[in-house]
Design a protein around this motif. Structure first.
Motif, PDB file in Angstrom:
ATOM      1  N   LEU A 178      83.321  -7.695  33.405  1.00  0.00           N
ATOM      2  CA  LEU A 178      82.053  -7.169  32.913  1.00  0.00           C
ATOM      3  C   LEU A 178      81.997  -7.277  31.392  1.00  0.00           C
ATOM      4  O   LEU A 178      83.014  -7.107  30.718  1.00  0.00           O
ATOM      5  CB  LEU A 178      81.888  -5.711  33.334  1.00  0.00           C
ATOM      6  CG  LEU A 178      81.745  -5.440  34.838  1.00  0.00           C
ATOM      7  CD1 LEU A 178      81.664  -3.941  35.097  1.00  0.00           C
ATOM      8  CD2 LEU A 178      80.523  -6.141  35.405  1.00  0.00           C
ATOM      9  N   PRO A 179      80.827  -7.556  30.827  1.00  0.00           N
ATOM     10  CA  PRO A 179      80.718  -7.688  29.368  1.00  0.00           C
ATOM     11  C   PRO A 179      81.176  -6.414  28.656  1.00  0.00           C
ATOM     12  O   PRO A 179      80.734  -5.306  28.990  1.00  0.00           O
ATOM     13  CB  PRO A 179      79.223  -7.937  29.151  1.00  0.00           C
ATOM     14  CG  PRO A 179      78.731  -8.479  30.448  1.00  0.00           C
ATOM     15  CD  PRO A 179      79.543  -7.810  31.503  1.00  0.00           C
ATOM     16  N   GLU A 197      80.364  -5.458  25.839  1.00  0.00           N
ATOM     17  CA  GLU A 197      79.251  -4.854  25.105  1.00  0.00           C
ATOM     18  C   GLU A 197      78.602  -3.710  25.898  1.00  0.00           C
ATOM     19  O   GLU A 197      78.160  -2.719  25.328  1.00  0.00           O
ATOM     20  CB  GLU A 197      78.198  -5.915  24.774  1.00  0.00           C
ATOM     21  CG  GLU A 197      78.657  -6.985  23.785  1.00  0.00           C
ATOM     22  CD  GLU A 197      79.466  -8.084  24.469  1.00  0.00           C
ATOM     23  OE1 GLU A 197      79.636  -7.997  25.717  1.00  0.00           O
ATOM     24  OE2 GLU A 197      79.936  -8.987  23.756  1.00  0.00           O
ATOM     25  N   GLN A 198      78.542  -3.870  27.206  1.00  0.00           N
ATOM     26  CA  GLN A 198      77.942  -2.824  28.037  1.00  0.00           C
ATOM     27  C   GLN A 198      78.738  -1.524  27.944  1.00  0.00           C
ATOM     28  O   GLN A 198      78.166  -0.434  27.809  1.00  0.00           O
ATOM     29  CB  GLN A 198      77.882  -3.282  29.492  1.00  0.00           C
ATOM     30  CG  GLN A 198      76.933  -4.440  29.751  1.00  0.00           C
ATOM     31  CD  GLN A 198      76.874  -4.796  31.226  1.00  0.00           C
ATOM     32  OE1 GLN A 198      77.537  -4.178  32.056  1.00  0.00           O
ATOM     33  NE2 GLN A 198      76.076  -5.805  31.568  1.00  0.00           N
ATOM     34  N   LEU A 199      80.040  -1.634  28.008  1.00  0.00           N
ATOM     35  CA  LEU A 199      80.888  -0.449  27.952  1.00  0.00           C
ATOM     36  C   LEU A 199      80.826   0.202  26.567  1.00  0.00           C
ATOM     37  O   LEU A 199      80.791   1.434  26.446  1.00  0.00           O
ATOM     38  CB  LEU A 199      82.336  -0.816  28.292  1.00  0.00           C
ATOM     39  CG  LEU A 199      82.547  -1.580  29.608  1.00  0.00           C
ATOM     40  CD1 LEU A 199      84.033  -1.820  29.854  1.00  0.00           C
ATOM     41  CD2 LEU A 199      81.939  -0.815  30.782  1.00  0.00           C
ATOM     42  N   LYS A 241      78.300   0.025  24.395  1.00  0.00           N
ATOM     43  CA  LYS A 241      76.987   0.643  24.213  1.00  0.00           C
ATOM     44  C   LYS A 241      76.898   1.966  24.966  1.00  0.00           C
ATOM     45  O   LYS A 241      76.337   2.954  24.463  1.00  0.00           O
ATOM     46  CB  LYS A 241      75.892  -0.307  24.682  1.00  0.00           C
ATOM     47  CG  LYS A 241      75.678  -1.501  23.769  1.00  0.00           C
ATOM     48  CD  LYS A 241      74.586  -2.418  24.303  1.00  0.00           C
ATOM     49  CE  LYS A 241      74.379  -3.619  23.379  1.00  0.00           C
ATOM     50  NZ  LYS A 241      73.342  -4.556  23.900  1.00  0.00           N
ATOM     51  N   ALA A 242      77.452   1.991  26.189  1.00  0.00           N
ATOM     52  CA  ALA A 242      77.427   3.224  26.968  1.00  0.00           C
ATOM     53  C   ALA A 242      78.204   4.331  26.260  1.00  0.00           C
ATOM     54  O   ALA A 242      77.764   5.488  26.220  1.00  0.00           O
ATOM     55  CB  ALA A 242      77.992   2.977  28.352  1.00  0.00           C
ATOM     56  N   VAL A 294      80.590   6.222  32.689  1.00  0.00           N
ATOM     57  CA  VAL A 294      80.618   4.762  32.583  1.00  0.00           C
ATOM     58  C   VAL A 294      80.977   4.146  33.933  1.00  0.00           C
ATOM     59  O   VAL A 294      80.372   3.161  34.369  1.00  0.00           O
ATOM     60  CB  VAL A 294      81.622   4.313  31.507  1.00  0.00           C
ATOM     61  CG1 VAL A 294      81.850   2.801  31.560  1.00  0.00           C
ATOM     62  CG2 VAL A 294      81.126   4.710  30.118  1.00  0.00           C
ATOM     63  N   ARG A 336      77.759   4.908  36.358  1.00  0.00           N
ATOM     64  CA  ARG A 336      76.432   4.375  36.043  1.00  0.00           C
ATOM     65  C   ARG A 336      76.444   2.921  35.570  1.00  0.00           C
ATOM     66  O   ARG A 336      75.424   2.245  35.685  1.00  0.00           O
ATOM     67  CB  ARG A 336      75.780   5.250  34.948  1.00  0.00           C
ATOM     68  CG  ARG A 336      75.576   6.704  35.349  1.00  0.00           C
ATOM     69  CD  ARG A 336      74.568   6.838  36.473  1.00  0.00           C
ATOM     70  NE  ARG A 336      73.275   6.359  36.077  1.00  0.00           N
ATOM     71  CZ  ARG A 336      72.355   7.095  35.435  1.00  0.00           C
ATOM     72  NH1 ARG A 336      72.622   8.350  35.120  1.00  0.00           N
ATOM     73  NH2 ARG A 336      71.183   6.581  35.114  1.00  0.00           N
ATOM     74  N   VAL A 337      77.567   2.458  35.042  1.00  0.00           N
ATOM     75  CA  VAL A 337      77.619   1.096  34.504  1.00  0.00           C
ATOM     76  C   VAL A 337      78.400   0.153  35.424  1.00  0.00           C
ATOM     77  O   VAL A 337      77.928  -0.926  35.777  1.00  0.00           O
ATOM     78  CB  VAL A 337      78.240   1.082  33.085  1.00  0.00           C
ATOM     79  CG1 VAL A 337      78.319  -0.354  32.551  1.00  0.00           C
ATOM     80  CG2 VAL A 337      77.429   1.958  32.143  1.00  0.00           C
ATOM     81  N   ILE A 338      79.588   0.587  35.816  1.00  0.00           N
ATOM     82  CA  ILE A 338      80.479  -0.295  36.561  1.00  0.00           C
ATOM     83  C   ILE A 338      80.138  -0.351  38.042  1.00  0.00           C
ATOM     84  O   ILE A 338      80.010  -1.432  38.633  1.00  0.00           O
ATOM     85  CB  ILE A 338      81.948   0.131  36.358  1.00  0.00           C
ATOM     86  CG1 ILE A 338      82.339  -0.067  34.893  1.00  0.00           C
ATOM     87  CG2 ILE A 338      82.875  -0.649  37.284  1.00  0.00           C
ATOM     88  CD1 ILE A 338      83.742   0.386  34.571  1.00  0.00           C
ATOM     89  N   GLN A 391      77.369  -2.578  39.513  1.00  0.00           N
ATOM     90  CA  GLN A 391      77.551  -4.009  39.306  1.00  0.00           C
ATOM     91  C   GLN A 391      78.641  -4.615  40.193  1.00  0.00           C
ATOM     92  O   GLN A 391      78.617  -5.833  40.446  1.00  0.00           O
ATOM     93  CB  GLN A 391      77.899  -4.294  37.840  1.00  0.00           C
ATOM     94  CG  GLN A 391      76.777  -3.921  36.886  1.00  0.00           C
ATOM     95  CD  GLN A 391      77.056  -4.397  35.459  1.00  0.00           C
ATOM     96  OE1 GLN A 391      76.975  -5.592  35.165  1.00  0.00           O
ATOM     97  NE2 GLN A 391      77.382  -3.474  34.580  1.00  0.00           N
TER      98      GLN A 391
END
Length: 274
Positions: free
Chosen positions: A164-165, A167-169, A171-172, A182, A185-187, A190
């Motif tokens: 996973l990029p 940058e996403q982690l 920014k979160a 994280v 909601r992010v990982i 996806q």
């Protein structure tokens, strides 16, 4: 003139080409069976379609006089329960451990080498250990499926998380998200479609481990029935069971694929654009 690699068949031609191998197999078997039975009516290697039909009728639609049950559906129910439990537990453990080791460096340092080693152990080699440790009941059979598929799913999920990029982690975390948030909601959103893909890839191995376990120690199940009748060379029973196992595996794969397409259309649109 178009090159062969650039020719796309029409839909009717695609359907015909997909059915053609099965039609060829059907006629080759029918011809070989007829020839063998003409030479020896008692030949069991290639039973006729009528003999196969009679075997299916006897097992699937005729009550067993001793137990009053339909053996075919009893075997199917037992095998589906075992493989369903095994794949479900493997998927859940693969998801949790994969997120843990993929996101947290400390967990990755501690567990990743162990997971790698476990994924390289031939599950069939430890089958006697499982029967000694867990007995001859359902647990040993389910554990064989878990040991054979869970470590591979864990490694797949870990690799997916690490891809996973970053940058996403970042920014979160900049917005104040905790490690738990994280992950949730992010990982998680996806990698869920990848989890379903990993389950599909593990189905073949799961069925192999299940049939091996049922062949050695079981009183019911598709694998048990196949190895029970092989001593009598009952190919009229073995062939339908093998075809049924293949059909069940295909249906499970189809349902997982359709679930993924319905729940995560964005993932498949990205895959198709690659």
């Amino acid at each position: 003139m178009k090159k062969l690699m650039n020719i796309t068949p029409s839909k009717p031609l695609t359907i015909f080409l997909s059915l053609l191998p099965f039609i060829v197999i059907f006629f080759v078997y029918w011809t070989a069976s007829a020839e063998r039975l003409a030479e020896n009516p008692n030949d069991k290697l290639l039973p006729s379609f009528s003999q196969i039909y009679n075997a299916v009728d006897r097992l699937a639609f005729t009550e067993n006089k001793r137990t009053g049950e339909y053996l075919f559906w009893q075997d199917t129910s037992a095998s589906l329960y075992r493989i369903g439990m095994g794949i479900s537990i493997s998927a859940l453990s693969g998801l949790l451990i994969g997120i843990l080791t993929g996101l947290i460096p400390l967990a990755r340092s501690g567990f990743s080498p162990l997971i790698t080693v476990l994924s390289l152990i031939p599950p069939m080699a430890i089958l006697p250990i499982l029967f000694i440790s867990f007995g001859l009941g359902e647990l040993a059979k389910v554990m064989l499926i878990i040991i054979g598929t869970a470590p591979v799913m864990m490694r797949d999920m870990q690799s997916c998380v690490r891809q996973l990029p970053a940058e996403q982690l970042i920014k979160a975390q900049t917005l104040g998200a905790s490690t738990w948030l994280v992950s949730l909601r992010v990982i998680l959103p996806q990698i869920l479609p990848r989890l379903l893909a990993s389950m599909r890839l593990s189905l073949g191995a799961a069925w192999l481990f299940l049939i091996a376990a049922e062949a050695i120690a079981a009183q019911e199940g598709l694998g048990y029935r196949i190895f029970l009748v092989r001593r009598y060379m009952s190919m009229d029973v073995i062939f339908p069971y093998v075809i049924w196992i293949t059909l069940l595996a295909f249906l499970m794969d189809y349902l997982l694929r359709k679930t993924s397409e319905k729940a995560f259309p964005w993932y498949h649109s990205i895959e198709s654009s690659k």
